[in-house]
Enzyme design. Structure first.
Site, short mmCIF file in Angstrom:
data_model
loop_
_atom_site.label_atom_id
_atom_site.label_comp_id
_atom_site.label_asym_id
_atom_site.label_seq_id
_atom_site.Cartn_x
_atom_site.Cartn_y
_atom_site.Cartn_z
CD GLU A 1 -3.18 1.11 1.87
OE1 GLU A 1 -3.92 2.11 1.92
OE2 GLU A 1 -3.46 0.04 2.45
N GLY B 1 -6.09 5.08 -0.03
CA GLY B 1 -6.36 3.67 -0.24
C GLY B 1 -7.83 3.37 -0.05
CG HIS C 1 0.60 -13.20 2.26
ND1 HIS C 1 1.25 -11.98 2.17
CD2 HIS C 1 -0.61 -12.93 2.85
CE1 HIS C 1 0.49 -11.03 2.71
NE2 HIS C 1 -0.64 -11.59 3.12
NE ARG D 1 9.35 -18.81 -2.87
CZ ARG D 1 8.85 -18.92 -4.11
NH1 ARG D 1 8.46 -17.84 -4.75
NH2 ARG D 1 8.77 -20.08 -4.70
N GLY E 1 -7.30 5.97 -13.70
CA GLY E 1 -8.46 6.73 -14.12
C GLY E 1 -8.49 8.10 -13.47
NE ARG F 1 -13.60 12.83 -10.03
CZ ARG F 1 -12.86 13.91 -10.03
NH1 ARG F 1 -11.66 13.89 -9.54
NH2 ARG F 1 -13.32 15.03 -10.53
#
Length: 162
Positions: free
Chosen positions: A64, A84, A91, A93, A111, A113
């Site tokens: 993030e 966000g 996940h 390994r 985009g 928006r």
């Protein structure tokens, strides 16, 4: 041709992380190309689970972080802020303490928006550790990203908190 709305240096980006969770986890931006952003994070006591391997939540924080930086770089920061909206991660390994993980974020869709960014996290051997997709909302307001010494109270937060 670059996908970025403005030029920024790696040093400028990393300086803005001071005093945030990004700095606490040791996340660093390492490279900025015309179409991607790369970074790394240590696998150490800040980012491992009790079993001594990389915590999945730390991988999500890395994903993030890079997606948000990419969104920030891809919009006119004087008019837009990115946040966000949704993130998922698979996940693949484990990574043992004492190593580094490396991430690269690329756009799936940019985009007006919303943005969708794909983040691939690999180990030191280049093997896939985690793959994540992060959706960002683009809000019409000046970006709130700033160095620690220029940050004000969080938008919408009560001044009486904390």
């Amino acid at each position: 041709m670059s996908i970025w709305a403005f030029e920024a240096t790696i040093d400028e980006i990393n300086a803005m992380a001071g005093g945030s969770m990004i700095a606490q986890l040791g996340i660093e931006v390492t490279e900025l190309t015309d179409t991607s952003l790369k970074g790394r994070m240590p696998v150490d006591s800040r980012t491992t689970q009790p079993a001594g391997v990389l915590h999945g939540g730390a991988s999500v924080a890395l994903a993030e972080t890079l997606a948000s930086w990419a969104g920030y770089l891809a919009v006119d920061r004087t008019k837009f802020h990115v946040v966000g909206q949704e993130i998922n991660a698979n996940h693949i390994r484990p990574v043992a303490a004492g190593a580094w993980v490396f991430a690269e974020v690329t756009p799936a869709a940019i985009g007006r928006r919303s943005h969708v960014w794909e983040v691939r996290i690999t180990n030191e051997d280049g093997k896939l550790v985690c793959i994540s997709r992060c959706t960002l909302a683009v809000i019409e307001m000046e970006s709130g990203y700033a160095p620690e010494d220029r940050r004000g109270p969080a938008r919408g937060a009560s001044r009486d908190q904390g």
